[in-house]
Scaffold this motif. Structure first.
Motif, PDB file in Angstrom:
ATOM      1  N   VAL A 237      -2.774  -2.832   3.875  1.00  0.00           N
ATOM      2  CA  VAL A 237      -2.437  -4.778   3.607  1.00  0.00           C
ATOM      3  C   VAL A 237      -1.373  -5.161   2.431  1.00  0.00           C
TER       4      VAL A 237
ATOM      5  N   LEU B 101      -6.992  -4.826  -1.339  1.00  0.00           N
ATOM      6  CA  LEU B 101      -6.189  -5.338  -0.571  1.00  0.00           C
ATOM      7  C   LEU B 101      -5.099  -3.641   0.296  1.00  0.00           C
TER       8      LEU B 101
ATOM      9  N   ALA C 187      -9.334  -7.597   5.286  1.00  0.00           N
ATOM     10  CA  ALA C 187      -8.659  -6.587   6.014  1.00  0.00           C
ATOM     11  C   ALA C 187      -8.713  -6.248   7.343  1.00  0.00           C
TER      12      ALA C 187
ATOM     13  N   THR D  58      -6.069  -6.994  10.360  1.00  0.00           N
ATOM     14  CA  THR D  58      -5.409  -5.789  10.747  1.00  0.00           C
ATOM     15  C   THR D  58      -5.729  -6.244  12.370  1.00  0.00           C
TER      16      THR D  58
ATOM     17  N   ALA E  74     -13.063  -7.610   0.460  1.00  0.00           N
ATOM     18  CA  ALA E  74     -12.140  -6.861   0.995  1.00  0.00           C
ATOM     19  C   ALA E  74     -11.909  -6.008   1.994  1.00  0.00           C
ATOM     20  N   ASP E  75     -12.685  -5.338   2.647  1.00  0.00           N
ATOM     21  CA  ASP E  75     -13.254  -4.942   3.943  1.00  0.00           C
ATOM     22  C   ASP E  75     -13.021  -5.823   5.256  1.00  0.00           C
TER      23      ASP E  75
ATOM     24  N   SER F 131       2.293  -0.393   5.677  1.00  0.00           N
ATOM     25  CA  SER F 131       1.100  -1.284   5.501  1.00  0.00           C
ATOM     26  C   SER F 131       0.915  -1.831   7.150  1.00  0.00           C
ATOM     27  N   ARG F 132      -0.266  -2.136   7.183  1.00  0.00           N
ATOM     28  CA  ARG F 132      -0.997  -2.466   7.941  1.00  0.00           C
ATOM     29  C   ARG F 132      -1.021  -4.398   8.776  1.00  0.00           C
TER      30      ARG F 132
ATOM     31  N   THR G  64       0.075  -7.335   0.195  1.00  0.00           N
ATOM     32  CA  THR G  64      -0.357  -9.261  -0.307  1.00  0.00           C
ATOM     33  C   THR G  64       0.806  -9.586  -1.312  1.00  0.00           C
TER      34      THR G  64
ATOM     35  N   ARG H 114      -6.441  -1.173   1.229  1.00  0.00           N
ATOM     36  CA  ARG H 114      -7.116  -0.861   2.939  1.00  0.00           C
ATOM     37  C   ARG H 114      -5.893  -1.284   3.981  1.00  0.00           C
TER      38      ARG H 114
ATOM     39  N   PRO I 204       0.745  -0.977   0.051  1.00  0.00           N
ATOM     40  CA  PRO I 204       0.245   0.177   0.142  1.00  0.00           C
ATOM     41  C   PRO I 204       0.554   0.895  -0.335  1.00  0.00           C
TER      42      PRO I 204
END
Length: 311
Positions: free
Chosen positions: A80, A75, A304, A308, A300-301, A40-41, A82, A78, A36
């Protein structure tokens, strides 16, 4: 001042950058790292399903929906990171060995290599493993390994493969005359013995009972998803699609029962390639070739939020 504001807005809107990532001995395994914008979370590996499925979730068999790429992009938005991977012996990982000689032990080793590579590339303390369909079995086998945060199962079988195959064969009236030799062959593979495809309908003999992959089929048929799920000690999210004509609702129920502490997410209209689709089989399967069909809303919500920590 205006130029500075325009530049700042352009940078803020810049999409996450995808880069090639390597793993394993001699860097023979290849995948795509998507991070992201900003910190990144969490980080997650996406493990493909059965057959010649590439890192985006596409296949020469006509699948063009790119579910893994779409999920990775969503993701990243949001927070994340990958890594979506090519399996050993296929596509970018062709140098890792003959895909027909793959074993679950080899996939286990590959997953460990990817966890280490992804952890270093993202700076995360641990990495999530997400498996789609057959890839969910690989993810469950890796879920308790060092440096793994937990697992996400995307439309993953809950019943043993042999039971699923029998149901699918018996559900097709056109196969009725060919069932006895096919079911005998399946029983032999379940018992750990390779079989001759003589006398088996050629379409089944060259696909389901292909001699080149019978070694892996024997291993695959021996996997018990419910036992794998029950053994997971880390956080686990089970994702099920209500319109999945390959991995039906009963599979999610089996996994839920085996791992009652797991989180469960049902998307009523989602099919096997992670998009909303009609329930009718032919129309459902037709969506597999639709590259522009969007990812199921909310998927995705949910993933994520889980990885997280906001379960």
């Amino acid at each position: 001042m205006m130029l500075s504001l325009l530049l700042a807005a352009t940078l803020a809107a810049a999409p996450p950058a995808a880069t090639e990532l390597k793993a394993g001995p001699a860097d023979a395994l290849a995948g795509t790292l998507l991070k992201p914008v900003g910190k990144s979370r969490a980080a997650m590996i996406i493990i493909p399903g059965s057959g010649p499925t590439d890192r985006d979730g596409n296949s020469p068999a006509g699948i063009k929906a790119a579910p893994y790429r779409k999920l990775a992009e969503a993701l990243a938005e949001r927070g994340v990171a990958t890594v979506r991977i090519d399996k050993r012996g296929m596509f970018g990982s062709a140098a890792a060995g003959n895909p027909n000689e793959a074993t679950f032990s080899a996939y286990d080793a590959d997953t460990r290599a990817w966890v280490e590579s992804a952890r270093k590339a993202t700076g995360q303390r641990c990495v999530w493993v997400a498996g789609h369909s057959e890839g969910g079995l690989v993810a469950m086998r890796a879920a308790n390994a060092p440096d793994v945060c937990g697992a996400v199962l995307l439309t993953t079988p809950g019943e043993k493969l042999g039971d699923t195959i029998r149901k699918q064969l018996r559900a097709n009236p056109a196969l009725a005359p060919y069932l006895p030799p096919a079911e005998r062959a399946l029983g032999e593979l379940e018992a750990g013995r390779k079989v001759s495809i003589d006398g088996i309908l050629p379409a089944l003999g060259q696909s389901l009972f292909n001699p080149a992959v019978q070694g892996f089929m024997i291993e695959l048929l021996a996997q018990d998803p419910s036992k794998l799920a029950a053994a997971i000690k880390r956080p686990l999210l089970i994702v099920q699609g209500g319109h999945d004509v390959q991995v039906g609702l009963a599979n999610g129920d089996v996994l839920k029962k085996a791992a009652p502490r797991a989180s469960y997410a049902l998307f009523p209209a989602m099919n096997h390639v992670l998009s909303d689709a009609p329930a009718e089989r032919a129309a459902n399967l037709a969506t597999y070739a639709e590259a522009d069909r969007p990812l199921t809303a909310g998927l995705a919500d949910r993933v994520a939020a889980f990885v997280t920590g906001a379960k």
